[in-house]
Design a protein around this motif. Structure first.
Motif, PDB file in Angstrom:
ATOM      1  N   GLY A  48       0.792  -1.225   0.000  1.00 17.72           N
ATOM      2  CA  GLY A  48       0.000   0.000   0.000  1.00 17.72           C
ATOM      3  C   GLY A  48       0.820   1.269   0.000  1.00 17.72           C
ATOM      4  O   GLY A  48       0.480   2.246  -0.666  1.00 17.72           O
ATOM      5  N   GLU A  49       1.958   1.266   0.732  1.00 17.09           N
ATOM      6  CA  GLU A  49       2.772   2.489   0.805  1.00 17.09           C
ATOM      7  C   GLU A  49       3.403   2.834  -0.534  1.00 17.09           C
ATOM      8  O   GLU A  49       3.769   3.977  -0.765  1.00 17.09           O
ATOM      9  N   LEU A  50       3.509   1.878  -1.443  1.00 17.95           N
ATOM     10  CA  LEU A  50       3.953   2.157  -2.808  1.00 17.95           C
ATOM     11  C   LEU A  50       2.766   2.272  -3.758  1.00 17.95           C
ATOM     12  O   LEU A  50       2.777   3.075  -4.679  1.00 17.95           O
ATOM     13  N   GLY A  51       1.736   1.489  -3.498  1.00 14.43           N
ATOM     14  CA  GLY A  51       0.567   1.465  -4.384  1.00 14.43           C
ATOM     15  C   GLY A  51      -0.155   2.793  -4.485  1.00 14.43           C
ATOM     16  O   GLY A  51      -0.493   3.238  -5.584  1.00 14.43           O
ATOM     17  N   TYR A  52      -0.387   3.445  -3.351  1.00 15.77           N
ATOM     18  CA  TYR A  52      -1.120   4.714  -3.400  1.00 15.77           C
ATOM     19  C   TYR A  52      -0.368   5.805  -4.167  1.00 15.77           C
ATOM     20  O   TYR A  52      -0.959   6.467  -5.026  1.00 15.77           O
ATOM     21  N   PRO A  53       0.924   6.020  -3.913  1.00 12.90           N
ATOM     22  CA  PRO A  53       1.633   7.021  -4.715  1.00 12.90           C
ATOM     23  C   PRO A  53       1.706   6.635  -6.194  1.00 12.90           C
ATOM     24  O   PRO A  53       1.645   7.499  -7.066  1.00 12.90           O
ATOM     25  N   THR A  54       1.817   5.336  -6.478  1.00 16.85           N
ATOM     26  CA  THR A  54       1.840   4.876  -7.866  1.00 16.85           C
ATOM     27  C   THR A  54       0.503   5.174  -8.532  1.00 16.85           C
ATOM     28  O   THR A  54       0.463   5.679  -9.661  1.00 16.85           O
ATOM     29  N   LEU A  55      -0.580   4.890  -7.843  1.00 15.21           N
ATOM     30  CA  LEU A  55      -1.910   5.189  -8.380  1.00 15.21           C
ATOM     31  C   LEU A  55      -2.076   6.677  -8.626  1.00 15.21           C
ATOM     32  O   LEU A  55      -2.622   7.099  -9.643  1.00 15.21           O
ATOM     33  N   ASP A  56      -1.545   7.486  -7.716  1.00 15.08           N
ATOM     34  CA  ASP A  56      -1.616   8.943  -7.871  1.00 15.08           C
ATOM     35  C   ASP A  56      -0.902   9.381  -9.153  1.00 15.08           C
ATOM     36  O   ASP A  56      -1.431  10.187  -9.927  1.00 15.08           O
ATOM     37  N   VAL A  57       0.286   8.825  -9.387  1.00 15.77           N
ATOM     38  CA  VAL A  57       1.030   9.164 -10.606  1.00 15.77           C
ATOM     39  C   VAL A  57       0.223   8.727 -11.835  1.00 15.77           C
ATOM     40  O   VAL A  57       0.061   9.498 -12.784  1.00 15.77           O
ATOM     41  N   LEU A  58      -0.280   7.503 -11.825  1.00 19.53           N
ATOM     42  CA  LEU A  58      -1.024   6.993 -12.985  1.00 19.53           C
ATOM     43  C   LEU A  58      -2.265   7.823 -13.295  1.00 19.53           C
ATOM     44  O   LEU A  58      -2.556   8.089 -14.464  1.00 19.53           O
ATOM     45  N   THR A  59      -2.984   8.232 -12.268  1.00 19.73           N
ATOM     46  CA  THR A  59      -4.212   9.001 -12.522  1.00 19.73           C
ATOM     47  C   THR A  59      -3.923  10.388 -13.083  1.00 19.73           C
ATOM     48  O   THR A  59      -4.795  11.008 -13.679  1.00 19.73           O
ATOM     49  N   ARG A  60      -2.683  10.858 -12.911  1.00 19.85           N
ATOM     50  CA  ARG A  60      -2.314  12.142 -13.509  1.00 19.85           C
ATOM     51  C   ARG A  60      -1.941  12.016 -14.983  1.00 19.85           C
ATOM     52  O   ARG A  60      -1.977  12.995 -15.708  1.00 19.85           O
ATOM     53  N   VAL A  61      -1.555  10.807 -15.428  1.00 16.63           N
ATOM     54  CA  VAL A  61      -1.066  10.663 -16.798  1.00 16.63           C
ATOM     55  C   VAL A  61      -1.931   9.779 -17.696  1.00 16.63           C
ATOM     56  O   VAL A  61      -1.745   9.790 -18.910  1.00 16.63           O
TER      57      VAL A  61
END
Length: 168
Positions: A48-61
């Motif tokens: 989760g500590e990597l998943g949430y920031p990764t999801l944040d990046v993906l939703t921006r691009v």
């Protein structure tokens, strides 16, 4: 076919008995069914500590992401990717579910409770591109590393904080 019905049919289509799968979602008090990975999709499971920031990046691009699950307590996040991805994945700390594995899948529009959807399936078969997911993970890790010992501003993940030197 409506989005909800199409999502149910898309997910249930991988079950050995799709009708039993639909019934399990209705009867199971948790609203989950066990489905095989590797037919229409694989799942890359990030902490989760990597998943949430990764999801944040993906939703921006990316305009349309594939389905994303999160487990009890937000400890793990599962990104639905094309079948075969799990067999080729070489990432450290990332678990995979591909051919020969099964995952717990909630009813398609379940966004609360234990195992739930952060991004529910839309029924069209949209999946997350594993190459983009990997790039987003690298950007997320770079953002997390930029905070070394300090907390991101309240309500922000390191990857989403414009003050951390990350691209917007």
């Amino acid at each position: 076919m409506t989005g909800d019905k199409a999502a149910v049919e898309w997910l249930a289509s991988v079950a050995p008995d799709p009708e039993a799968c639909r019934g399990e979602w209705e009867r199971n008090p948790l609203g989950v069914a066990l489905l095989p990975a590797g037919r229409l999709w694989d799942v890359l499971i990030l902490p989760g500590e990597l998943g949430y920031p990764t999801l944040d990046v993906l939703t921006r691009v990316i305009d349309r992401l594939g389905p994303v699950l999160v487990d009890f307590g937000d400890a793990r996040m599962g990104f639905f990717v094309p079948p075969g991805t799990a067999a080729r994945w070489l990432g450290t700390g990332v678990r995979t579910a591909g051919h020969g594995t099964w995952i717990v899948v909630p009813y398609p529009r379940r966004t609360a409770g234990g195992v739930r959807w952060l991004i529910p399936p839309d029924g069209t078969g949209t999946l997350t591109d594993p190459a983009l997911l990997e790039l987003a993970m690298h950007e997320a890790v770079a953002g997390i590393a930029g905070y070394e010992g300090r907390q991101p501003p309240r309500g922000r993940t390191p990857a989403s904080d414009p003050g951390n030197g990350q691209r917007s």
